[in-house]
Design a protein around this motif. Structure first.
Motif, short mmCIF file in Angstrom:
data_model
loop_
_atom_site.label_atom_id
_atom_site.label_comp_id
_atom_site.label_asym_id
_atom_site.label_seq_id
_atom_site.Cartn_x
_atom_site.Cartn_y
_atom_site.Cartn_z
N UNK A 1 0.84 -1.11 -0.02
CA UNK A 1 -0.03 0.16 0.03
C UNK A 1 0.67 1.22 -0.04
N UNK A 2 1.95 1.08 0.88
CA UNK A 2 2.96 2.34 0.98
C UNK A 2 3.71 2.65 -0.44
N UNK A 3 3.95 1.34 -1.10
CA UNK A 3 4.46 1.44 -2.53
C UNK A 3 4.09 2.14 -3.35
N UNK A 4 2.77 2.36 -3.36
CA UNK A 4 1.96 3.27 -4.40
C UNK A 4 1.99 4.49 -4.11
N UNK A 5 2.58 5.10 -3.28
CA UNK A 5 2.81 6.42 -2.64
C UNK A 5 4.22 6.73 -3.07
N UNK A 6 5.07 6.00 -3.55
CA UNK A 6 6.42 6.42 -3.74
C UNK A 6 6.80 6.78 -5.22
N UNK A 7 7.77 7.73 -5.22
CA UNK A 7 8.50 7.94 -6.51
C UNK A 7 9.61 7.36 -7.16
N UNK A 8 10.27 6.71 -6.23
CA UNK A 8 11.41 5.85 -6.47
C UNK A 8 11.73 4.83 -5.40
N UNK A 9 12.82 3.97 -5.82
CA UNK A 9 12.97 2.97 -4.85
C UNK A 9 13.53 3.10 -3.59
N UNK A 10 13.06 2.54 -2.56
CA UNK A 10 13.40 2.63 -1.32
C UNK A 10 13.70 1.15 -0.32
N UNK A 11 14.70 1.26 0.59
CA UNK A 11 14.68 0.21 1.40
C UNK A 11 13.80 0.70 2.63
#
Length: 424
Positions: free
Chosen positions: A168-178
């Motif tokens: 769900x959080x991934x949908x808010x991201x602009x770039x790759x994160x750990x």
């Protein structure tokens, strides 16, 4: 016929279902209900349902004068091998039967929304149902699978709840994160460390992105139980003295209160089994008023209403320095001011256990704070100030993000359709 998938977060306190349109690749809506079941004292007609689910369960229970059987935190019994069944209205209910009632309610509401019978679902589960106990975990998983089948789901996959929250959080991201994800619910606290990448959302091959998972069997219910033990049970006679023999004064055994300070035990409390002991202690205590409260509590099935008051106290302290523990019913009178300092002292043991587990989790999986790009915290218990402080003090240089504390997991589960495309 259109293709839909349900993402279901069956929770200790609340349960949510997100409807995913597989053609449009979007979530249409999310249904949220309290994980509550009420069986009225008397079942009136043959053909009708003999129970009420969700928010309606609370109003029905209260309007019936709190008679009948009111069941909360059903998820807590999934891993308990000692629980085989309970009899309600002369009918036998297993753990799977009770869970299926809630899943069926969610499915019914969702099916009505889409206008068809959807039998495909991804259901969330904690990393560990009962700490790191393989036997109990397998038992709980099997019971949950059976419940899904009873509720009408024929095509089911399971996903760890914190991974659902992560997607769900991934949908808010602009770039790759750990990302380190913490999902703090009513029954468990789960952690996941994984690589999130908006470009990989929906991809089948996510196994290598998942670096670590773990969990501990402590959540909001644990905090409520600790509060009940410290602040609640004294109003029900925990410190009552009685005269066993002339001149010999003793305190009633603490074991008498073991079934009222945790909700999952009070759910299936058999008052008749120890009723004579309780009545004897009441008599030999000189009919102590507070001990009488214990008899009133058990005889009138008041557990839920007391724990509701505890919940209000906890919520009040999420943004205030002082809250009130207030309860008035059937001559049981509780009115006490609780400060945030007092509350945090009460739950400190549980907070320390979560903190220690987090230390072990990071050490075991060789996770270095400086390598974490962000934290994602979700679940109703994440709003407790001591929890917020734990993460902010542990990771002062890392941004703490949060989503909808009650629907993030179900939405992320609905985004986990790739599980149906993977080969066993």
């Amino acid at each position: 016929m259109k293709k839909f998938l349900y993402g279901i977060d069956f929770g200790t306190t609340n349960s949510a279902l997100s409807i995913f349109d597989e053609e449009k690749k979007e979530i249409l809506t999310t249904i949220l209900i309290p994980s509550l079941i009420y069986f009225p004292f008397s079942h009136k007609s043959e053909g009708s349902l003999n129970y009420v689910v969700g928010e309606k369960a609370i109003s029905a229970y209260l309007s019936d004068g709190m008679e009948g059987r009111f069941i909360k935190s059903v998820k807590q019994i999934l891993s308990k091998s000692s629980f085989t069944e309970t009899r309600i209205q002369n009918k036998r209910y297993t753990a799977s039967d009770l869970v299926a009632i809630i899943l069926k309610e969610l499915k019914s509401r969702a099916d009505e929304f889409i206008g068809q019978d959807c039998q495909k679902a991804i259901i969330g589960r904690p990393v560990f149902f009962d700490d790191d106990n393989t036997h109990k975990d397998t038992l709980a998983q099997n019971r949950l699978s059976k419940a899904a089948e009873l509720a009408g789901f024929k095509n089911v996959r399971f996903q760890f709840e914190p991974i659902g929250a992560a997607f769900a959080y991934e949908k808010t991201l602009q770039q790759q994160e750990k990302v380190l994800v913490a999902d703090l619910g009513g029954g468990t606290t789960d952690f996941t460390y994984l690589v999130l990448d908006p470009e990989k959302a929906g991809s089948v091959f996510r196994k290598n992105d998942l670096m670590a998972t773990g969990g501990i069997y402590i959540g909001g219910d644990s905090f409520d139980s600790a509060f009940m033990w410290e602040k609640g049970t004294p109003y029900f006679g925990k410190n009552t003295e009685y005269e066993a023999t002339p001149g010999k004064i003793l305190t009633v055994p603490k074991s008498l209160f073991a079934n009222i300070f945790t909700w999952d035990k009070m759910n299936f409390f058999n008052g008749n089994r120890i009723k004579k002991d309780i009545e004897d202690y009441y008599y030999f205590s000189g009919k102590d008023a507070k001990f009488k409260n214990l008899i009133t509590l058990i005889d009138n099935n008041l557990g839920y209403s007391v724990f509701q008051s505890i919940e209000k106290t906890k919520i009040g302290l999420s943004d205030r320095e002082v809250s009130r523990f207030s309860y008035s019913n059937m001559e049981i009178e509780i009115e006490e001011e609780i400060t945030i300092v007092q509350y945090e002292a009460i739950i400190d043991k549980d907070i320390q256990k979560i903190s220690s587990y987090l230390d072990d989790f990071m050490l075991k999986n060789n996770i270095k704070p400086e390598e974490i790009d962000s934290l994602f915290i979700t679940g109703g218990t994440s709003m407790v100030r001591a929890i917020q402080h734990l993460f902010k003090s542990r990771f002062p240089l890392i941004k703490v993000n949060s989503g909808d504390n009650f629907t993030s997991v179900s939405k992320g589960l609905a985004y986990s359709g790739y599980l149906f495309e993977m080969h066993d």
